[in-house]
Design a protein around this motif. Structure first.
Motif, PDB file in Angstrom:
ATOM      1  N   ILE A  57     -40.028  18.971 -19.053  1.00  0.00           N
ATOM      2  CA  ILE A  57     -40.608  18.230 -17.928  1.00  0.00           C
ATOM      3  C   ILE A  57     -39.584  18.094 -16.802  1.00  0.00           C
ATOM      4  O   ILE A  57     -39.923  17.924 -15.640  1.00  0.00           O
ATOM      5  CB  ILE A  57     -41.114  16.838 -18.391  1.00  0.00           C
ATOM      6  CG1 ILE A  57     -42.159  16.995 -19.503  1.00  0.00           C
ATOM      7  CG2 ILE A  57     -41.712  16.050 -17.235  1.00  0.00           C
ATOM      8  CD1 ILE A  57     -42.693  15.712 -20.065  1.00  0.00           C
ATOM      9  N   LYS A  58     -38.326  18.188 -17.184  1.00  0.00           N
ATOM     10  CA  LYS A  58     -37.207  18.087 -16.245  1.00  0.00           C
ATOM     11  C   LYS A  58     -37.212  16.753 -15.506  1.00  0.00           C
ATOM     12  O   LYS A  58     -37.121  16.689 -14.275  1.00  0.00           O
ATOM     13  CB  LYS A  58     -37.214  19.267 -15.257  1.00  0.00           C
ATOM     14  CG  LYS A  58     -37.133  20.628 -15.951  1.00  0.00           C
ATOM     15  CD  LYS A  58     -36.481  21.666 -15.073  1.00  0.00           C
ATOM     16  CE  LYS A  58     -36.484  23.062 -15.710  1.00  0.00           C
ATOM     17  NZ  LYS A  58     -35.729  23.079 -17.003  1.00  0.00           N
ATOM     18  N   ASP A  59     -37.293  15.698 -16.271  1.00  0.00           N
ATOM     19  CA  ASP A  59     -37.214  14.361 -15.703  1.00  0.00           C
ATOM     20  C   ASP A  59     -36.050  13.636 -16.368  1.00  0.00           C
ATOM     21  O   ASP A  59     -36.213  12.880 -17.311  1.00  0.00           O
ATOM     22  CB  ASP A  59     -38.537  13.613 -15.940  1.00  0.00           C
ATOM     23  CG  ASP A  59     -38.574  12.302 -15.172  1.00  0.00           C
ATOM     24  OD1 ASP A  59     -37.533  11.905 -14.594  1.00  0.00           O
ATOM     25  OD2 ASP A  59     -39.645  11.666 -15.160  1.00  0.00           O
ATOM     26  N   ALA A  60     -34.852  13.916 -15.856  1.00  0.00           N
ATOM     27  CA  ALA A  60     -33.647  13.397 -16.501  1.00  0.00           C
ATOM     28  C   ALA A  60     -33.594  11.880 -16.456  1.00  0.00           C
ATOM     29  O   ALA A  60     -33.048  11.237 -17.348  1.00  0.00           O
ATOM     30  CB  ALA A  60     -32.413  13.986 -15.821  1.00  0.00           C
ATOM     31  N   ASP A  61     -34.199  11.303 -15.399  1.00  0.00           N
ATOM     32  CA  ASP A  61     -34.147   9.850 -15.269  1.00  0.00           C
ATOM     33  C   ASP A  61     -34.745   9.161 -16.489  1.00  0.00           C
ATOM     34  O   ASP A  61     -34.193   8.200 -17.010  1.00  0.00           O
ATOM     35  CB  ASP A  61     -34.895   9.402 -14.015  1.00  0.00           C
ATOM     36  CG  ASP A  61     -34.150   9.835 -12.759  1.00  0.00           C
ATOM     37  OD1 ASP A  61     -32.903   9.938 -12.845  1.00  0.00           O
ATOM     38  OD2 ASP A  61     -34.812  10.053 -11.729  1.00  0.00           O
ATOM     39  N   VAL A  62     -35.885   9.677 -16.901  1.00  0.00           N
ATOM     40  CA  VAL A  62     -36.531   9.088 -18.073  1.00  0.00           C
ATOM     41  C   VAL A  62     -35.771   9.488 -19.334  1.00  0.00           C
ATOM     42  O   VAL A  62     -35.472   8.665 -20.189  1.00  0.00           O
ATOM     43  CB  VAL A  62     -38.007   9.523 -18.166  1.00  0.00           C
ATOM     44  CG1 VAL A  62     -38.621   9.089 -19.479  1.00  0.00           C
ATOM     45  CG2 VAL A  62     -38.790   8.936 -16.982  1.00  0.00           C
ATOM     46  N   ALA A  63     -35.450  10.749 -19.406  1.00  0.00           N
ATOM     47  CA  ALA A  63     -34.807  11.238 -20.626  1.00  0.00           C
ATOM     48  C   ALA A  63     -33.484  10.531 -20.880  1.00  0.00           C
ATOM     49  O   ALA A  63     -33.146  10.231 -22.029  1.00  0.00           O
ATOM     50  CB  ALA A  63     -34.583  12.743 -20.518  1.00  0.00           C
ATOM     51  N   ASP A  64     -32.757  10.219 -19.833  1.00  0.00           N
ATOM     52  CA  ASP A  64     -31.445   9.611 -20.014  1.00  0.00           C
ATOM     53  C   ASP A  64     -31.468   8.095 -20.049  1.00  0.00           C
ATOM     54  O   ASP A  64     -30.427   7.457 -20.207  1.00  0.00           O
ATOM     55  CB  ASP A  64     -30.512  10.060 -18.880  1.00  0.00           C
ATOM     56  CG  ASP A  64     -30.178  11.541 -18.986  1.00  0.00           C
ATOM     57  OD1 ASP A  64     -30.409  12.104 -20.084  1.00  0.00           O
ATOM     58  OD2 ASP A  64     -29.729  12.126 -17.984  1.00  0.00           O
ATOM     59  N   SER A  65     -32.646   7.511 -19.872  1.00  0.00           N
ATOM     60  CA  SER A  65     -32.688   6.052 -19.848  1.00  0.00           C
ATOM     61  C   SER A  65     -32.534   5.489 -21.247  1.00  0.00           C
ATOM     62  O   SER A  65     -33.324   5.785 -22.138  1.00  0.00           O
ATOM     63  CB  SER A  65     -34.003   5.559 -19.248  1.00  0.00           C
ATOM     64  OG  SER A  65     -34.094   4.172 -19.456  1.00  0.00           O
ATOM     65  N   PRO A  66     -31.535   4.620 -21.448  1.00  0.00           N
ATOM     66  CA  PRO A  66     -31.372   4.007 -22.767  1.00  0.00           C
ATOM     67  C   PRO A  66     -32.483   3.027 -23.090  1.00  0.00           C
ATOM     68  O   PRO A  66     -32.578   2.561 -24.221  1.00  0.00           O
ATOM     69  CB  PRO A  66     -30.016   3.302 -22.643  1.00  0.00           C
ATOM     70  CG  PRO A  66     -29.805   3.099 -21.187  1.00  0.00           C
ATOM     71  CD  PRO A  66     -30.538   4.189 -20.470  1.00  0.00           C
ATOM     72  N   LEU A  67     -33.311   2.705 -22.082  1.00  0.00           N
ATOM     73  CA  LEU A  67     -34.427   1.805 -22.378  1.00  0.00           C
ATOM     74  C   LEU A  67     -35.627   2.558 -22.939  1.00  0.00           C
ATOM     75  O   LEU A  67     -36.538   1.976 -23.506  1.00  0.00           O
ATOM     76  CB  LEU A  67     -34.836   1.039 -21.121  1.00  0.00           C
ATOM     77  CG  LEU A  67     -33.797   0.006 -20.663  1.00  0.00           C
ATOM     78  CD1 LEU A  67     -34.250  -0.650 -19.372  1.00  0.00           C
ATOM     79  CD2 LEU A  67     -33.559  -1.033 -21.739  1.00  0.00           C
ATOM     80  N   VAL A  68     -35.650   3.872 -22.732  1.00  0.00           N
ATOM     81  CA  VAL A  68     -36.728   4.681 -23.279  1.00  0.00           C
ATOM     82  C   VAL A  68     -36.277   5.342 -24.591  1.00  0.00           C
ATOM     83  O   VAL A  68     -37.010   5.395 -25.561  1.00  0.00           O
ATOM     84  CB  VAL A  68     -37.182   5.743 -22.256  1.00  0.00           C
ATOM     85  CG1 VAL A  68     -38.308   6.596 -22.836  1.00  0.00           C
ATOM     86  CG2 VAL A  68     -37.637   5.081 -20.957  1.00  0.00           C
ATOM     87  N   PHE A  69     -35.060   5.795 -24.555  1.00  0.00           N
ATOM     88  CA  PHE A  69     -34.464   6.372 -25.767  1.00  0.00           C
ATOM     89  C   PHE A  69     -33.181   5.595 -26.080  1.00  0.00           C
ATOM     90  O   PHE A  69     -32.095   6.001 -25.680  1.00  0.00           O
ATOM     91  CB  PHE A  69     -34.181   7.856 -25.565  1.00  0.00           C
ATOM     92  CG  PHE A  69     -35.432   8.662 -25.357  1.00  0.00           C
ATOM     93  CD1 PHE A  69     -36.213   9.047 -26.453  1.00  0.00           C
ATOM     94  CD2 PHE A  69     -35.843   9.035 -24.085  1.00  0.00           C
ATOM     95  CE1 PHE A  69     -37.375   9.790 -26.256  1.00  0.00           C
ATOM     96  CE2 PHE A  69     -37.001   9.761 -23.895  1.00  0.00           C
ATOM     97  CZ  PHE A  69     -37.772  10.148 -24.984  1.00  0.00           C
TER      98      PHE A  69
END
Lengths: 418, 296, 369
Positions: free
Chosen positions: A372-384
């Motif tokens: 998806i190339k959405d690093a903001d979500v992927a790198d968020s410690p609140l999501v992962f």
């Protein structure tokens, strides 16, 4: 989402999307996490990549095995969920994840956004289920609160045929495997998780917030927001006292109620809020408040960039919204099919990129980042969340009986209702 | 006349006599289905024991009434206090408006009424929610006043008794203004002229003639607004703070969250009973008889 | 009228306009103390507006109203020593008869003990003792009317205004109340300003009356004078029926003028009646002044005579109403009292009609004929 949608203080002013709708057009949540002002820097630790917990499917008892084997596959699925809790196209008409499911399995999904709160939804379905009739849904989503326990106690749920959920056992985060409220995932698998911590407006507090102690700071008198949800309220007080809510005793509850009562008497508490706590924070009514991580993302997207969400040093509450099959479901095999379909990096990733709570499928992180190339979500410690963050999370107390639930309620309700 | 003929005639006569009763059947059915049955269900639930897991069973258990009163006396009293105060304030605020429209509205009476009722076409909850924005501590109103140092920095109105009563008043305006307007509009202007002719100053005319003649409107509005406001739970939830919980909130809590249906039913019964007593006393003091006479 | 005499009501050049519509047009009028004075006219003539301005319910656009010599033109009603009996009675529905009657006295802060006495007294006057505690809704129309009267009279105003007070009553009750009102007025001696559209009522009750039309007064005077010597063609027509003719003065003899009608017939008209009307006269005679005579009967000195034929004969019980058409086609209405034993003339019969010369009146014509 925890029980924010059934405030015990009264009317449900629950749906954040509804309130949002009053002020601005709907927005996609993509990119919302980019702000990075979440006060999470200290917690950005190495990722918690591998999920394999080694959990295995538990066999069904004979009666249910027989029942499941009698079920015929259908081409339909009725899925009841909370509003704004799945991926949606920009025109608001389609759910790509569900369309993919239909393409892959030929099962048509009727997706309903009918659940507005755990307690009211329970009150709506319980009499129907009690009379042995179908509520017309194949999957419902409930938080790990008393009403979920009650559904199990009342025998209103169909035990999952876990053999049909290989993806769950392969891909689920350890945080959602065999939780205390549903040992062995007998009835439920998690849809999303979320955290209850503290949100604040640094301009108004004038200093950094790090602890639950700050919710009791007389300097903030009249501007501290607490939750009207008694489970959240009591749990916050116990975290302040250094008590793990999941292992607490009625004695601990009394201690917690006492400091809450004290906090109220000193005029520190502005109000016991349902989900409107976030509006109060945005409007400057509260300077510091108990908060759900997801709502602060929303506030950022609305332009309240000053607001911060923190994981206090005492830890945070972690809650889970879970999929389950109510008795009387017409399409139980389709329901299992969907649950299994959900627990893949592709589906969970697609949904997570929109929903932004805590993803129960760790491998979705790479999918979001690389595909998806959405690093903001992927790198968020609140999501992962990181391992260290998970180490700071606490679970809600699991009620073993109605009497226990009632004891908790009567311990904490006078605080809110005085 | 043959026997069959006379029998037919007798039947026709019977039919004629029974017609009014037959015509009232739908009303009775309606009352039974939507009033008697729920009422009976509520009263029987208030006497039940048990829990939601094992189920609640009817058991002549009156203990819940004692518990309800001792546990929630504060909220009950508060609700009646808020209800009475908000009703009175609403009356004082809406009367002059209704009076002005009825007596001086001229050709535009309808327009004025429409304008006043216009906000009430918006959902009750949204209207109430709007006050959260208007009265926000740092909102455009208070925020500006604070910047101009007209209000102290820590001043707030939301989450207070004042806000709850204000909300109740605001939400009641339409329900009071309409009956007042109707009553005032009905007053024979020639009677008002007669008062002036008989040496009554405008003030005396108001107190001695217009006010007593508008009593039916005051009474009807009082019933509508007081009963609604005592049982309200939205304003306390949205605009209230610690110590403003009303009995409606408690009933809702007991029903949805505590799942204590007997308590919810008991509190509803007590609320209903107290309201009936209030209305009875009110009617005795202000005289329903008198009101009927005006209507005559 | 000399200025030294106390005047109860004086209207001086009073005008009331609503935009371009003038309801009362430069009206001046004096009503004497203790007089029963009527304003008579059809609806829209301005009589009720005039009453309203005297009562203080409306302000004159221009001009002054004096009560007892004081200018009250711009005073509100409750500051005027005037009371009104309204057409609709306008009783207070929430008060008893006694409370209704006491209302004005209470506002004037009359002592309680005195109020009770005066209320009892006035209720006796209007014959309503025993009804003290009734509410108006439980009274008959006539009783309500009397409460309205009592409620006004009890205040002993200088002037009582009555706005068609008997309009809502049936004929019999109305006749009775006319006499009753007259009796009460003479007993209390208060000036009554009475508004009515009923000419008979005005004639029966008034000491003097004013006939109004289009916001102006056409004529003021005692009823007999206004009736027998109407000043204008409008008054002649409004107050009873009249037979109107055009004539030209051609000779003078003593107190009489010889007037030639359009068809050349000559009649006598009192000089006093024609004064100020010039040569061409609009003449009239009341139907009851005319006698119908057989052609053969000789007519005495001092009578005006015309001939014609009976074209309509209506028996009314108390008499006959004839229409007689003269040779040039003028119709004359004639009322004959039912006093003769012999039967009257038959339809189509040629007759003479005759009236005494002094019964001929001269009016200002409504339009030139």
């Amino acid at each position: 989402m925890t029980d924010e949608k059934s405030p015990n203080k009264g009317f449900r002013l629950d749906d954040p999307a509804f309130i949002r709708g009053l002020t601005q057009p709907r927005l996609t949540r993509r990119g919302v996490l980019g702000a990075g002002a979440m006060g999470m820097a200290a917690l950005a630790m190495p990722r918690f990549a591998h999920a394999d917990s080694g959990a295995m499917p538990i066999p069904l008892d004979a009666k249910w095995e027989k029942w499941w084997k009698q079920q015929k596959p259908t081409k339909e699925l009725v899925f009841a969920n909370w509003p704004y809790y799945i991926d949606v196209t920009d025109d608001g008409k389609k759910h790509p994840s569900l369309d993919n499911f239909t393409k892959a399995t030929g099962i048509d999904v009727k997706y309903l956004e009918t659940i507005q709160g755990n307690a009211p939804f329970y009150a709506k379905i319980a009499p129907v289920l009690k009379s042995g009739q179908s509520i017309g849904n194949d999957i419902i989503v409930m938080t790990n609160t008393w009403q979920l326990t009650e559904l199990m106690m009342q025998d209103f749920l169909v035990p999952l045929w876990q053999e049909k959920l290989p993806n769950f056992f392969k891909n689920a985060s350890p945080s959602v495997i065999s939780p205390d409220y549903d040992k062995g995932n007998k009835y439920t698998v998690t849809w999303q998780s979320g955290m209850t911590g503290i949100a604040y407006n640094p301009k108004l507090t004038g200093r950094e917030i790090t602890s639950f102690e700050d919710l009791w700071d007389p300097k903030f008198a009249g501007h501290v927001g607490m939750m009207s949800d008694l489970t959240e309220l009591g749990s916050a007080a116990m975290l302040k006292l250094g008590i793990d809510p999941a292992k607490s005793t009625p004695e601990d509850w009394k201690k917690a109620a006492a400091i809450l009562e004290d906090q109220k008497k000193k005029g520190i508490v502005r109000q016991y809020y349902d989900q409107s706590y976030i509006t109060a924070l945005e409007n400057g009514d509260t300077w510091i408040t108990q908060a759900w991580s997801g709502d602060v993302f929303q506030a950022h997207a609305k332009g309240f960039k000053d607001l911060k969400f923190i994981v206090p040093k005492e830890g945070v509450m972690l809650w889970h919204d879970n999929m389950m099959i109510p008795k009387g479901a017409k399409n139980p095999l389709s329901a299992l099919e969907w649950m299994n379909f959900y627990y893949t990096a592709e589906t969970a990733g697609l949904i997570e990129d929109y929903v932004n709570y805590i993803c129960p499928v760790p491998s979705a992180q790479a999918y979001i980042k690389d595909v998806i190339k959405d690093a903001d979500v992927a790198d968020s410690p609140l999501v992962f969340p990181t391992k260290e963050m998970y180490a700071k999370t606490h679970d809600f107390y699991t009620f073993k009986s109605f009497d226990e639930y009632q004891a908790w309620q009567s311990t904490f309700s006078p605080v809110v209702q005085g | 006349m043959s026997a069959t003929e006379s029998r037919a005639a007798r039947l026709r006569g019977l039919g004629r006599g029974a017609a009014p009763y037959l015509l009232s059947l739908p009303s009775w059915a309606y009352l039974t289905a939507f009033f008697v049955v729920p009422m009976a269900a509520m009263l029987s639930m208030s006497l039940a024991t048990g829990n939601p897991i094992t189920g609640y069973v009817f058991s002549w258990n009156f203990a819940e009434f004692g518990r309800a009163v001792s546990q929630y006396d504060t909220q009950l009293l508060r609700s009646f206090g808020y209800g009475a105060l908000s009703t009175f304030i609403t009356l004082v605020l809406t009367y002059p408006v209704a009076y002005w429209i009825a007596f001086y509205g001229g050709r535009h009476k309808g327009t004025f009424l429409f304008l006043i009722l216009l906000p009430f076409f918006v959902s009750f909850v949204i209207r109430t929610l709007a006050w959260q924005f208007i009265l926000a501590d740092q909102g455009f109103l208070f925020g500006t006043l604070k910047q101009l140092h007209i209000l102290p920095e820590r001043f707030y109105l939301l989450s207070s008794t004042t806000a709850v009563i204000g909300g109740l008043v605001y939400n009641s305006v339409a329900y009071y203004i309409l009956p007042l307007y109707v009553a005032l509009e009905k007053i024979d202007r020639r009677v008002v002229r007669a008062a002036g002719d008989l040496y009554a100053s405008p003030v005396a005319t108001f107190w001695k003639v217009i006010l007593p003649l508008s009593a039916p409107g005051i009474f009807a509005g009082f019933l509508l607004v007081f009963v609604t406001n005592v049982g309200d739970f939205v304003n306390a939830a949205v605009l209230g703070g610690p110590g403003t919980t009303m009995i409606g909130n408690i009933i809702q809590y007991n029903f949805f969250d505590a799942q204590n249906y007997p308590m919810a039913a008991t509190l509803s019964s007590i609320l209903m009973f107290l309201l009936i007593v209030c209305i009875y006393v009110y009617a005795r003091i202000f005289g329903a008889e008198q009101i009927q006479e005006y209507a005559a | 009228m000399p200025d030294s005499q106390r005047m109860d009501v004086r209207l001086s050049n009073v005008t009331k306009s609503y935009g371009t519509v003038t309801a009362v047009d430069d009206l001046s009028l004096v009503i004497e103390s203790g007089e029963f004075f009527s304003l008579l006219g059809s609806s829209g003539c301005g009589k009720t507006t005039t009453l309203s301005m005297v009562g203080g319910f409306q302000e004159p656009t221009s001009g002054q109203i004096y009560l007892g010599g004081t200018d009250v033109s711009r005073l509100p009603p409750y500051k005027r020593d005037v009371n009104t009996v309204f057409q609709s009675y306008a009783l207070f529905p929430h008060l008893t008869v006694a409370e209704n009657v006491a209302f004005g006295l209470k506002r004037k802060k009359v002592a309680k003990s005195e109020i009770a006495g005066r209320v009892a007294e006035i209720l006796r006057l209007v014959d309503l003792n025993g009804f003290e505690d009734r509410k108006p809704a439980l009274l008959s129309g006539g009783q309500q009317q009397r409460v309205a009267l009592a409620r006004a009279l009890v205040n002993r105003p200088k002037l009582l205004l009555l706005d068609e007070p008997l309009g809502a009553l049936d004929l019999k009750l109305r006749k009775q109340m006319q006499i009753e009102l007259k009796r009460i007025q003479s007993e209390v001696g208060i000036t009554f300003l009475y508004v009515t559209h009923d000419q008979e009522e005005a004639i029966v009750m008034s000491d003097r009356l004013a006939v109004m039309s289009n916001g102006k007064i056409e004529q003021v005077g005692p009823p007999d004078q206004v009736y027998d010597r109407p000043a204008t063609e409008f008054v002649a027509g409004f107050l009873g029926a009249s037979n109107m003719m055009w004539g030209e003065v051609h000779a003078e003899s003593g107190a009489m003028l010889a007037v030639r009608l359009e068809d050349g017939v000559e009649i006598a008209v009192p000089k006093s009646a024609a004064e100020g009307h010039g040569k061409r006269l609009r003449l009239g005679v009341r139907p009851e002044k005319i006698a119908v005579l057989p052609m053969s009967e000789p007519v005495g000195e001092g009578w005006n005579v015309l001939s014609g034929a009976i074209t309509l004969n209506v028996y009314t019980g108390i008499g006959h109403q004839y229409t007689v058409r003269d040779p040039v086609g003028r119709d004359f209405a004639v009322y004959v009292q039912n006093t003769q034993a012999a039967r009257g003339p038959a339809l189509g019969e040629a007759v003479q009609i005759a009236w005494r010369a002094e019964h001929t009146f001269v009016v200002t014509p409504s339009q030139q004929g």
